[in-house]
Design a protein around this motif. Sequence first.
Motif, short mmCIF file in Angstrom:
data_model
loop_
_atom_site.label_atom_id
_atom_site.label_comp_id
_atom_site.label_asym_id
_atom_site.label_seq_id
_atom_site.Cartn_x
_atom_site.Cartn_y
_atom_site.Cartn_z
N ILE A 49 -4.72 -11.03 -5.05
CA ILE A 49 -5.03 -11.28 -3.64
C ILE A 49 -5.84 -10.12 -3.10
O ILE A 49 -5.45 -8.95 -3.23
N GLN A 100 -5.46 -18.31 5.21
CA GLN A 100 -6.04 -18.76 3.96
C GLN A 100 -7.06 -19.87 4.19
O GLN A 100 -7.13 -20.44 5.29
N ASP A 151 -7.15 -15.04 -4.59
CA ASP A 151 -6.89 -15.35 -3.19
C ASP A 151 -7.56 -14.30 -2.31
O ASP A 151 -7.29 -13.10 -2.44
#
Length: 366
Positions: A17, A226, A274
């Motif tokens: 991430i 997100q 991510d």
Amino acid sequence: MALQTNTFEEILVVESILTDELKQHEIKITKTYKFEESGPKAVLNALVYIKDDSGNIYPFYYDDGKYISQQPFQALSGRKYQLYITAENKTYSSTLEKLPTQTPIGEVTPTLTTKEGVKGLDIYVKSYDPTNTSKYYRYEYEETYRVEAPYWSSQKAIVTGPQSIDINYRDSEARVCYKTDNSTDIILINTNNQSEDRINSPIRFISDKNPIITHRYSILVKQYVQNSATHTYYKTLKEISGSEGTLSQNQPGFLYGNLKCESDPNTKIIGLFDVSSVSEKRIFFNFRDYFPTEDIPPYFYKCEEFFMLFCFGTSPECVGFDIIYYLNSNQIAYFRGTKPRLYFVDTPCGDCTSFSSNIKPSFWID
């Protein structure tokens, strides 16, 4: 009977991430493992870097089970990022990902409630995006709480020989400690069906009988904004891992993310690169702030003092060897008395360092 794997496919697993936090980011690269194995093993000697659409490269190095960026950096609004991995003679890459809308947490608020007959607190998170573009949110939390050993003594018993112990004053804190636990659930919220991009939802319920709020409690809530594809990935992951036990009635297929093997299209890879914007907020409260008259929650362990006679001989009352064994194995803690008549408790009841830390966190506010 121990579980055995009949068929097995070794696949690379990536946990990555990238956020808008200025820090050294981390990436975990492991492999799938069999039931009979103890757990995943880190992939060593991989070439790992992130590249942005302006040509900047951010290399990572391996250290203690994870890959860490050589320099602190952050994802910037309007820029796109791509993860590259070369491991065991194969090259992998992610799709280009950009940073979603940067939306801060508005409030984190405890609210008295009753759920299924259980009284307690719901921890609510509030957030609002006036541009109506965030839409997809994931939450994590880190809770830290004060622990006080109920049967603490300023003295402790120390084994000094095969048949001898001394009762000395402690030289370190053992009554007051602090413990930190991280959330394990995948907490997802989206505002697609709302007229506004506004969050006002509970993410953590704490019973009034839960010992973590007996004294002082703190929770740090992290909000990740997100994109739709990442949200769908986590939603699927939640559905796969949401059952109780290892063997579930849901037999999942392969979970595809945004990673692929460039050198061999037939090679599978599990995981996600991510890129999310993140905001966090910490609050503190005491039990009496919300439960001014209720009984405090029970301790983490059932605690009672018990008598033991420190002597050696044929009498069944002489349990000196047992005392030495239990002290050496840290199963009991001295509470009161003088030799040979001594009173002990189970170690967690008299020494909080047996399951928590006596170091006050740097962020802690009394």
